[in-house]
Every structure is written in structure tokens, then in C-alpha cells.
Design a protein around this motif. Sequence first.
Motif, mmCIF file in Angstrom:
data_model
loop_
_atom_site.group_PDB
_atom_site.id
_atom_site.type_symbol
_atom_site.label_atom_id
_atom_site.label_comp_id
_atom_site.label_asym_id
_atom_site.label_seq_id
_atom_site.Cartn_x
_atom_site.Cartn_y
_atom_site.Cartn_z
ATOM 1 N N ALA A 1 0.832 -1.208 0.000
ATOM 2 C CA ALA A 1 0.000 0.000 0.000
ATOM 3 C C ALA A 1 0.869 1.261 0.000
ATOM 4 C CB ALA A 1 -0.935 -0.007 1.202
ATOM 5 N N TRP A 2 2.007 1.201 0.676
ATOM 6 C CA TRP A 2 2.929 2.348 0.694
ATOM 7 C C TRP A 2 3.381 2.676 -0.736
ATOM 8 C CZ3 TRP A 2 1.518 2.735 5.406
ATOM 9 C CH2 TRP A 2 2.104 3.647 6.282
ATOM 10 N N GLU B 1 1.778 1.681 -3.564
ATOM 11 C CA GLU B 1 0.595 2.052 -4.346
ATOM 12 C C GLU B 1 0.245 3.524 -4.172
ATOM 13 O OE1 GLU B 1 -4.212 1.185 -4.319
ATOM 14 O OE2 GLU B 1 -2.867 -0.422 -3.657
ATOM 15 N N HIS B 2 0.344 4.024 -2.955
ATOM 16 C CA HIS B 2 -0.017 5.421 -2.669
ATOM 17 C C HIS B 2 1.174 6.372 -2.752
ATOM 18 C CE1 HIS B 2 -4.223 4.793 -1.677
ATOM 19 N NE2 HIS B 2 -3.831 3.623 -1.190
ATOM 20 N N VAL C 1 3.730 6.795 -0.902
ATOM 21 C CA VAL C 1 3.894 7.473 0.385
ATOM 22 C C VAL C 1 5.273 8.111 0.529
ATOM 23 C CG1 VAL C 1 3.940 7.172 2.886
ATOM 24 C CG2 VAL C 1 2.135 6.085 1.544
ATOM 25 N N ARG D 1 -1.310 10.566 2.549
ATOM 26 C CA ARG D 1 -1.016 9.322 1.833
ATOM 27 C C ARG D 1 -0.782 8.171 2.805
ATOM 28 N NH1 ARG D 1 3.322 11.087 -2.609
ATOM 29 N NH2 ARG D 1 3.462 13.020 -1.441
ATOM 30 N N GLN E 1 -4.228 7.001 3.800
ATOM 31 C CA GLN E 1 -4.828 6.262 2.690
ATOM 32 C C GLN E 1 -4.204 4.876 2.560
ATOM 33 O OE1 GLN E 1 -4.147 8.871 -0.623
ATOM 34 N NE2 GLN E 1 -5.758 10.301 -0.017
ATOM 35 N N ALA E 2 -2.891 4.801 2.693
ATOM 36 C CA ALA E 2 -2.202 3.511 2.574
ATOM 37 C C ALA E 2 -2.614 2.562 3.691
ATOM 38 C CB ALA E 2 -0.688 3.733 2.583
ATOM 39 N N THR F 1 -5.946 1.214 2.762
ATOM 40 C CA THR F 1 -5.787 0.262 1.665
ATOM 41 C C THR F 1 -5.243 -1.068 2.191
ATOM 42 O OG1 THR F 1 -5.507 1.987 0.006
ATOM 43 C CG2 THR F 1 -4.590 -0.185 -0.525
#
Length: 168
Positions: A89-90, A92-93, A95, A140, A143-144, A147
Motif C-alpha cells: 500500500a505504501w 501504491e499510494h 507514500v 497518503r 490512505q495507505a 488500503t
Amino acid sequence: MASVKLTINNQAHTLDVDPEMPLLWAIRDVVGLTGTKFGCGIAQCGACTVHLDGNPTRSCSIPVSAVVGQKITTIEGISKNADHPVQKAWVEHQVPQCGYCQSGQIMSAVALLKQTPKPTDADIDTAMQGNICRCGTYNRIRQAIHTASAEMGSSPKMPKSNPKIGKR
């Protein structure tokens, strides 16, 4: 110097170090796991966060003698191929910017999701408080975490929200 036995990432290590050496330096300089970062040296920034028996702990201010017999997990121990849902997720976003605080951020996020699989924004703010991101990617980060929670089968993806992580 003393012989100190530590279990780091499920591996036994016998270290010949001063028992008062901060765990951070034992991990980085003696064992050679450099993913855990030095940030402030006074347990205020979170860059040095590791897990002690699953609990996020600042490694810069705890001596090795205090952690004997505990299971220590570093960022290198979260997954073998950087494929933990939080790590994915890190990416993907997007971060990280400079990336320096990210291992500590990830360690805190992983601990949060183990304790609270479906965190609210308030849960995230509380759990991540004290993990300072100099680049300000707090939105972010949140959000991560949502996710990763969804990836772990705990909650639907959350919409973007206002960043308050790290704000006092």
C-alpha cells in the motif's frame, strides 16, 4: 562488555556489547540490519520504531539489556520480499518522498492493523502520532493504511480524508 542474547526477526544473535547500548545501534551496527533509522535519539520522531513482542517501540532509547528474552522485529522482518500489505500500500499510494521515516511509519502501521484491523481515521491518527514525516505525506500514509486494511480483508477502501496525522 557483556554477552547479550537477542532474537531479531526470528534469528538468535549473541552480541558482545555494552548492556546499556541502545537497541537501535545493536540492530544497525552490530547485527547489520540498517532498515531501522536513527532520527532524533530521544524517542520523539519514530524513525527507529521496531516491534518488541509485537508492540511498536522506539529502539533509540531502550538498552539491549532491557529487551533480552523479547521477540524483536525490524522492518526487514515484516516480510521477505517487501510484500506485506502495508508495504504494498505504501508503494501504491507513493507514500515515501525522502523515505527516511518510512520504516518507522510502516512498523507503527503494521502494529496498528494487528491490534485494530479496521481502523478509523481517529485510530490511525492516534496510533501514528509521534511518527514524524518531514515531507508531510500524512494524507497518503492514512490512505495507505486504509488500503492495507482492505487488502487484509478487514474493511473497504476509504476515500481521501483531511490529513491530521502528526499535527498537534
